[in-house]
Write a protein that holds these residues in place. Structure first.
Motif, PDB file in Angstrom:
ATOM      1  N   GLU A  14       0.803  -1.215   0.000  1.00 34.09           N
ATOM      2  CA  GLU A  14       0.000   0.000   0.000  1.00 34.09           C
ATOM      3  C   GLU A  14       0.844   1.278   0.000  1.00 34.09           C
ATOM      4  OE1 GLU A  14      -3.403   0.338  -0.045  1.00 34.09           O
ATOM      5  OE2 GLU A  14      -3.434  -1.801  -0.455  1.00 34.09           O
ATOM      6  N   PHE A  15       2.138   1.166   0.196  1.00 31.68           N
ATOM      7  CA  PHE A  15       2.969   2.356   0.254  1.00 31.68           C
ATOM      8  C   PHE A  15       4.302   2.078  -0.425  1.00 31.68           C
ATOM      9  CE2 PHE A  15       3.710  -0.066   4.080  1.00 31.68           C
ATOM     10  CZ  PHE A  15       5.080  -0.111   4.167  1.00 31.68           C
ATOM     11  N   LEU A  16       4.994   3.134  -0.718  1.00 31.12           N
ATOM     12  CA  LEU A  16       6.265   2.995  -1.406  1.00 31.12           C
ATOM     13  C   LEU A  16       7.455   2.941  -0.472  1.00 31.12           C
ATOM     14  CD1 LEU A  16       5.692   5.394  -4.414  1.00 31.12           C
ATOM     15  CD2 LEU A  16       5.540   2.904  -4.350  1.00 31.12           C
ATOM     16  N   SER A  17       7.339   3.638   0.689  1.00 26.89           N
ATOM     17  CA  SER A  17       8.502   3.663   1.564  1.00 26.89           C
ATOM     18  C   SER A  17       8.113   4.036   2.982  1.00 26.89           C
ATOM     19  CB  SER A  17       9.537   4.671   1.047  1.00 26.89           C
ATOM     20  OG  SER A  17       9.006   5.982   1.107  1.00 26.89           O
ATOM     21  N   ILE A  18       8.996   3.684   3.886  1.00 28.71           N
ATOM     22  CA  ILE A  18       8.931   4.154   5.268  1.00 28.71           C
ATOM     23  C   ILE A  18      10.237   4.870   5.516  1.00 28.71           C
ATOM     24  CG2 ILE A  18       8.981   3.491   7.705  1.00 28.71           C
ATOM     25  CD1 ILE A  18       7.206   1.131   7.025  1.00 28.71           C
ATOM     26  N   ASP A  19      10.146   6.103   5.994  1.00 30.66           N
ATOM     27  CA  ASP A  19      11.361   6.834   6.309  1.00 30.66           C
ATOM     28  C   ASP A  19      11.084   7.850   7.409  1.00 30.66           C
ATOM     29  OD1 ASP A  19      10.031   8.872   4.936  1.00 30.66           O
ATOM     30  OD2 ASP A  19      11.352   8.837   3.217  1.00 30.66           O
ATOM     31  N   ALA A  20      12.099   8.632   7.723  1.00 25.83           N
ATOM     32  CA  ALA A  20      11.957   9.675   8.734  1.00 25.83           C
ATOM     33  C   ALA A  20      11.134  10.820   8.147  1.00 25.83           C
ATOM     34  CB  ALA A  20      13.330  10.178   9.169  1.00 25.83           C
ATOM     35  N   PRO A  21      10.324  11.470   8.973  1.00 27.33           N
ATOM     36  CA  PRO A  21       9.552  12.604   8.465  1.00 27.33           C
ATOM     37  C   PRO A  21      10.456  13.798   8.165  1.00 27.33           C
ATOM     38  CG  PRO A  21       9.272  12.418  10.830  1.00 27.33           C
ATOM     39  CD  PRO A  21      10.084  11.222  10.393  1.00 27.33           C
ATOM     40  N   ARG A  22       9.984  14.626   7.253  1.00 28.67           N
ATOM     41  CA  ARG A  22      10.641  15.896   6.918  1.00 28.67           C
ATOM     42  C   ARG A  22       9.706  17.025   7.354  1.00 28.67           C
ATOM     43  NH1 ARG A  22      11.262  12.627   2.032  1.00 28.67           N
ATOM     44  NH2 ARG A  22       9.446  13.705   1.203  1.00 28.67           N
ATOM     45  N   VAL A  23      10.236  18.202   7.556  1.00 29.28           N
ATOM     46  CA  VAL A  23       9.431  19.333   8.003  1.00 29.28           C
ATOM     47  C   VAL A  23       8.210  19.523   7.106  1.00 29.28           C
ATOM     48  CG1 VAL A  23       9.396  21.847   8.327  1.00 29.28           C
ATOM     49  CG2 VAL A  23      11.305  20.501   9.205  1.00 29.28           C
ATOM     50  N   GLU A  24       8.384  19.381   5.818  1.00 26.57           N
ATOM     51  CA  GLU A  24       7.259  19.586   4.902  1.00 26.57           C
ATOM     52  C   GLU A  24       6.164  18.526   5.054  1.00 26.57           C
ATOM     53  OE1 GLU A  24      10.777  17.947   2.458  1.00 26.57           O
ATOM     54  OE2 GLU A  24      10.486  19.478   3.978  1.00 26.57           O
ATOM     55  N   ASP A  25       6.402  17.474   5.833  1.00 24.29           N
ATOM     56  CA  ASP A  25       5.383  16.461   6.124  1.00 24.29           C
ATOM     57  C   ASP A  25       4.478  16.869   7.287  1.00 24.29           C
ATOM     58  OD1 ASP A  25       6.462  14.725   4.185  1.00 24.29           O
ATOM     59  OD2 ASP A  25       7.837  13.833   5.656  1.00 24.29           O
ATOM     60  N   GLY A  26       4.852  17.914   8.015  1.00 30.88           N
ATOM     61  CA  GLY A  26       4.133  18.299   9.228  1.00 30.88           C
ATOM     62  C   GLY A  26       2.650  18.524   9.018  1.00 30.88           C
ATOM     63  N   ALA A  27       2.272  19.219   7.953  1.00 38.35           N
ATOM     64  CA  ALA A  27       0.855  19.505   7.705  1.00 38.35           C
ATOM     65  C   ALA A  27       0.071  18.225   7.424  1.00 38.35           C
ATOM     66  CB  ALA A  27       0.706  20.491   6.547  1.00 38.35           C
ATOM     67  N   ALA A  28       0.641  17.326   6.643  1.00 39.85           N
ATOM     68  CA  ALA A  28      -0.047  16.064   6.342  1.00 39.85           C
ATOM     69  C   ALA A  28      -0.192  15.208   7.595  1.00 39.85           C
ATOM     70  CB  ALA A  28       0.707  15.303   5.255  1.00 39.85           C
ATOM     71  N   ILE A  29       0.845  15.180   8.409  1.00 45.41           N
ATOM     72  CA  ILE A  29       0.782  14.415   9.653  1.00 45.41           C
ATOM     73  C   ILE A  29      -0.282  14.998  10.578  1.00 45.41           C
ATOM     74  CG2 ILE A  29       2.105  13.866  11.744  1.00 45.41           C
ATOM     75  CD1 ILE A  29       4.550  13.514   9.884  1.00 45.41           C
ATOM     76  N   TRP A  30      -0.346  16.329  10.666  1.00 46.67           N
ATOM     77  CA  TRP A  30      -1.375  16.973  11.480  1.00 46.67           C
ATOM     78  C   TRP A  30      -2.768  16.583  10.978  1.00 46.67           C
ATOM     79  CZ3 TRP A  30      -5.212  20.501  10.192  1.00 46.67           C
ATOM     80  CH2 TRP A  30      -5.872  21.090  11.275  1.00 46.67           C
TER      81      TRP A  30
END
Length: 176
Positions: A14-30
């Protein structure tokens, strides 16, 4: 009940990768946290900080477009630097029920263990959160380690006055 190997294989597809979050991921995570309708939602600012300051102890699963579809946030306890405290785990609605949370948790703890060692994992869960209870109970079973539970904060300690107690789940020790 633990996730079956087929669930993990389906989650990986269902996904392409697992990695560490980046700052630009903050909004999606929220947004994933908000839409979970289960997690205590922190400010959007705090998710940006998590992605900046705690990326080494957090993880995201990315969908086909590279956008986060699930996350685990955590930190190392200052007084026990080989204890990973898992703060939040959430999976986007469209990707739930496929073992993705368990896959993410396994990937994160493997990364932390390889990087700085890991003796235990801790998290807190309210008594009504059966999904998190199942996730962490099955995690302990998969890794063949003990799981201890004790009330960490009684409900009346919270200013709202209606909060359920937070139960500490301590998983480990892991073989080093």
């Amino acid at each position: 009940m633990t996730a079956a190997p087929a669930d993990f294989a389906r989650a990986r597809s269902e996904f392409l990768s697992i990695d560490a979050p980046r700052v630009e991921d903050g909004a999606a995570i929220w947004r994933i946290a908000r839409d979970s309708q289960v997690l205590d939602l922190n400010s959007s600012y705090s998710y940006l900080l998590w992605c900046r300051d705690f990326a080494a102890t957090s993880a995201v699963a990315r969908g086909e477009n590279g956008e986060p579809i699930a996350f685990v946030t955590g930190y190392l306890r200052p007084d026990r630097p080989q204890t990973l405290v898992v703060w939040q785990v959430a999976v986007d609605q469209a990707h739930r029920g496929k073992g993705l949370a368990a896959t993410l948790l396994d990937a994160l703890t493997a990364r932390v263990a390889a990087g700085q060692g890991l003796s235990s994992v801790e998290t807190t869960i309210t008594p009504d959160n059966t999904a998190s209870d199942r996730l962490f109970t099955s995690y302990a079973q998969r890794h063949d380690v003990a799981l201890e539970q004790e009330v960490l904060f009684e409900g009346e300690l919270f200013p709202e006055g209606t909060h359920l107690p937070e139960v500490l789940y301590r998983i480990g020790p892991f073989a080093t």
